[in-house]
Design a protein around this motif. Structure first.
Motif, PDB file in Angstrom:
ATOM      1  N   SER A  18     -38.676  43.635 -34.529  1.00  0.00           N
ATOM      2  CA  SER A  18     -37.894  43.046 -34.706  1.00  0.00           C
ATOM      3  C   SER A  18     -37.835  42.003 -36.459  1.00  0.00           C
ATOM      4  O   SER A  18     -37.009  42.083 -36.873  1.00  0.00           O
ATOM      5  CB  SER A  18     -37.566  41.710 -33.690  1.00  0.00           C
ATOM      6  OG  SER A  18     -36.355  40.765 -34.140  1.00  0.00           O
ATOM      7  N   ARG A  22     -35.309  42.977 -39.526  1.00  0.00           N
ATOM      8  CA  ARG A  22     -34.651  41.669 -40.147  1.00  0.00           C
ATOM      9  C   ARG A  22     -34.740  41.883 -41.559  1.00  0.00           C
ATOM     10  O   ARG A  22     -33.972  41.698 -42.531  1.00  0.00           O
ATOM     11  CB  ARG A  22     -35.014  40.471 -39.355  1.00  0.00           C
ATOM     12  CG  ARG A  22     -34.421  40.051 -38.247  1.00  0.00           C
ATOM     13  CD  ARG A  22     -34.841  38.533 -38.038  1.00  0.00           C
ATOM     14  NE  ARG A  22     -36.197  38.024 -37.945  1.00  0.00           N
ATOM     15  CZ  ARG A  22     -36.592  37.323 -38.702  1.00  0.00           C
ATOM     16  NH1 ARG A  22     -36.149  36.973 -39.902  1.00  0.00           N
ATOM     17  NH2 ARG A  22     -37.942  37.040 -38.700  1.00  0.00           N
ATOM     18  N   ILE A  29     -33.923  34.718 -39.100  1.00  0.00           N
ATOM     19  CA  ILE A  29     -33.789  34.469 -37.830  1.00  0.00           C
ATOM     20  C   ILE A  29     -32.572  33.836 -37.486  1.00  0.00           C
ATOM     21  O   ILE A  29     -31.752  34.292 -36.322  1.00  0.00           O
ATOM     22  CB  ILE A  29     -35.046  33.591 -37.252  1.00  0.00           C
ATOM     23  CG1 ILE A  29     -35.990  34.200 -37.465  1.00  0.00           C
ATOM     24  CG2 ILE A  29     -34.483  33.007 -36.077  1.00  0.00           C
ATOM     25  CD1 ILE A  29     -37.477  33.007 -37.171  1.00  0.00           C
ATOM     26  N   LEU A  32     -29.879  36.600 -37.260  1.00  0.00           N
ATOM     27  CA  LEU A  32     -30.127  37.514 -36.098  1.00  0.00           C
ATOM     28  C   LEU A  32     -29.286  36.655 -34.953  1.00  0.00           C
ATOM     29  O   LEU A  32     -28.592  37.223 -33.977  1.00  0.00           O
ATOM     30  CB  LEU A  32     -31.253  38.018 -36.130  1.00  0.00           C
ATOM     31  CG  LEU A  32     -31.536  38.799 -34.625  1.00  0.00           C
ATOM     32  CD1 LEU A  32     -30.450  40.031 -34.387  1.00  0.00           C
ATOM     33  CD2 LEU A  32     -32.964  39.276 -34.544  1.00  0.00           C
ATOM     34  N   ALA A  33     -29.659  35.606 -34.884  1.00  0.00           N
ATOM     35  CA  ALA A  33     -29.439  34.625 -33.839  1.00  0.00           C
ATOM     36  C   ALA A  33     -27.811  34.791 -33.655  1.00  0.00           C
ATOM     37  O   ALA A  33     -27.305  34.641 -32.632  1.00  0.00           O
ATOM     38  CB  ALA A  33     -29.849  33.441 -33.603  1.00  0.00           C
ATOM     39  N   ARG A  40     -31.596  30.376 -31.835  1.00  0.00           N
ATOM     40  CA  ARG A  40     -32.326  30.693 -32.845  1.00  0.00           C
ATOM     41  C   ARG A  40     -33.938  30.830 -32.253  1.00  0.00           C
ATOM     42  O   ARG A  40     -34.593  31.398 -32.507  1.00  0.00           O
ATOM     43  CB  ARG A  40     -32.232  29.605 -33.889  1.00  0.00           C
ATOM     44  CG  ARG A  40     -33.234  29.666 -34.999  1.00  0.00           C
ATOM     45  CD  ARG A  40     -33.495  28.708 -36.050  1.00  0.00           C
ATOM     46  NE  ARG A  40     -34.161  28.822 -37.276  1.00  0.00           N
ATOM     47  CZ  ARG A  40     -35.556  28.980 -37.118  1.00  0.00           C
ATOM     48  NH1 ARG A  40     -35.985  28.893 -36.107  1.00  0.00           N
ATOM     49  NH2 ARG A  40     -36.058  29.079 -38.437  1.00  0.00           N
ATOM     50  N   THR A  42     -34.585  31.485 -29.248  1.00  0.00           N
ATOM     51  CA  THR A  42     -35.059  32.582 -28.632  1.00  0.00           C
ATOM     52  C   THR A  42     -35.610  33.594 -29.448  1.00  0.00           C
ATOM     53  O   THR A  42     -36.423  34.528 -29.196  1.00  0.00           O
ATOM     54  CB  THR A  42     -33.752  33.164 -27.808  1.00  0.00           C
ATOM     55  OG1 THR A  42     -33.128  32.119 -26.986  1.00  0.00           O
ATOM     56  CG2 THR A  42     -33.685  34.281 -26.925  1.00  0.00           C
ATOM     57  N   VAL A  43     -34.727  33.960 -30.397  1.00  0.00           N
ATOM     58  CA  VAL A  43     -35.332  34.883 -31.515  1.00  0.00           C
ATOM     59  C   VAL A  43     -36.619  34.447 -31.958  1.00  0.00           C
ATOM     60  O   VAL A  43     -37.788  35.638 -31.964  1.00  0.00           O
ATOM     61  CB  VAL A  43     -34.262  35.009 -32.685  1.00  0.00           C
ATOM     62  CG1 VAL A  43     -35.156  35.845 -33.884  1.00  0.00           C
ATOM     63  CG2 VAL A  43     -32.887  35.479 -32.322  1.00  0.00           C
ATOM     64  N   GLU A  47     -40.360  36.979 -31.379  1.00  0.00           N
ATOM     65  CA  GLU A  47     -40.910  37.380 -32.472  1.00  0.00           C
ATOM     66  C   GLU A  47     -42.380  36.695 -32.244  1.00  0.00           C
ATOM     67  O   GLU A  47     -43.075  37.352 -33.043  1.00  0.00           O
ATOM     68  CB  GLU A  47     -40.238  37.038 -33.767  1.00  0.00           C
ATOM     69  CG  GLU A  47     -38.977  37.911 -33.851  1.00  0.00           C
ATOM     70  CD  GLU A  47     -38.200  37.857 -35.328  1.00  0.00           C
ATOM     71  OE1 GLU A  47     -38.854  37.339 -36.151  1.00  0.00           O
ATOM     72  OE2 GLU A  47     -37.508  38.691 -35.430  1.00  0.00           O
ATOM     73  N   LYS A  56     -31.099  39.028 -23.787  1.00  0.00           N
ATOM     74  CA  LYS A  56     -31.206  38.607 -24.973  1.00  0.00           C
ATOM     75  C   LYS A  56     -32.008  39.736 -25.944  1.00  0.00           C
ATOM     76  O   LYS A  56     -31.516  39.632 -27.017  1.00  0.00           O
ATOM     77  CB  LYS A  56     -32.052  37.325 -24.995  1.00  0.00           C
ATOM     78  CG  LYS A  56     -31.616  36.315 -23.936  1.00  0.00           C
ATOM     79  CD  LYS A  56     -30.358  35.681 -24.318  1.00  0.00           C
ATOM     80  CE  LYS A  56     -30.290  34.488 -23.388  1.00  0.00           C
ATOM     81  NZ  LYS A  56     -28.878  33.918 -23.561  1.00  0.00           N
ATOM     82  N   MET A  60     -30.128  41.345 -29.263  1.00  0.00           N
ATOM     83  CA  MET A  60     -30.691  41.731 -30.404  1.00  0.00           C
ATOM     84  C   MET A  60     -30.577  43.192 -30.970  1.00  0.00           C
ATOM     85  O   MET A  60     -30.311  43.410 -32.244  1.00  0.00           O
ATOM     86  CB  MET A  60     -31.939  41.188 -30.716  1.00  0.00           C
ATOM     87  CG  MET A  60     -32.011  39.661 -30.515  1.00  0.00           C
ATOM     88  SD  MET A  60     -33.827  38.946 -30.575  1.00  0.00           S
ATOM     89  CE  MET A  60     -34.435  39.251 -29.266  1.00  0.00           C
TER      90      MET A  60
END
Length: 91
Positions: A18, A22, A29, A32-33, A40, A42-43, A47, A56, A60
């Motif tokens: 991930s 990115r 972050i 991506l979120a 945010r 969660t990302v 990671e 989720k 992504m």
């Protein structure tokens, strides 16, 4: 390498992949979120290798795939990312 686990299933995108994806897309972050319509935190948790709902992670992965990202090396102990497009990304 520690892989995030969700509902006893191994997630097919690792936290490192991930971050690599990115970096290839020059996404933060937050980027991506927003694109994946998830938080945010969660990302960031994913990671860091923490447990995250499979839906989720799938969200992504879908955003990465839409931009030409493929994940490689699953299950062989070597993990990578291939970026299939060099066109300008909308940052």
């Amino acid at each position: 390498m520690r892989q995030a686990i969700c509902d006893t299933n191994v997630i097919t995108m690792t936290p490192i992949q991930s971050r690599m994806a990115r970096a290839a897309l020059k996404w933060s972050i937050d980027d991506l979120a927003e694109r994946a319509a998830i938080g945010r935190a969660t990302v960031a948790r994913f990671e860091l290798g923490e447990n995250v709902e499979k839906s989720k992670v799938d969200a992504m992965k879908a955003q990465f795939a839409a931009k030409g990202i493929e994940f490689t090396g699953k299950g062989r102990g070597r993990y990578g990312v291939t970026y299939l497009g060099m066109e300008k990304t909308d940052q």
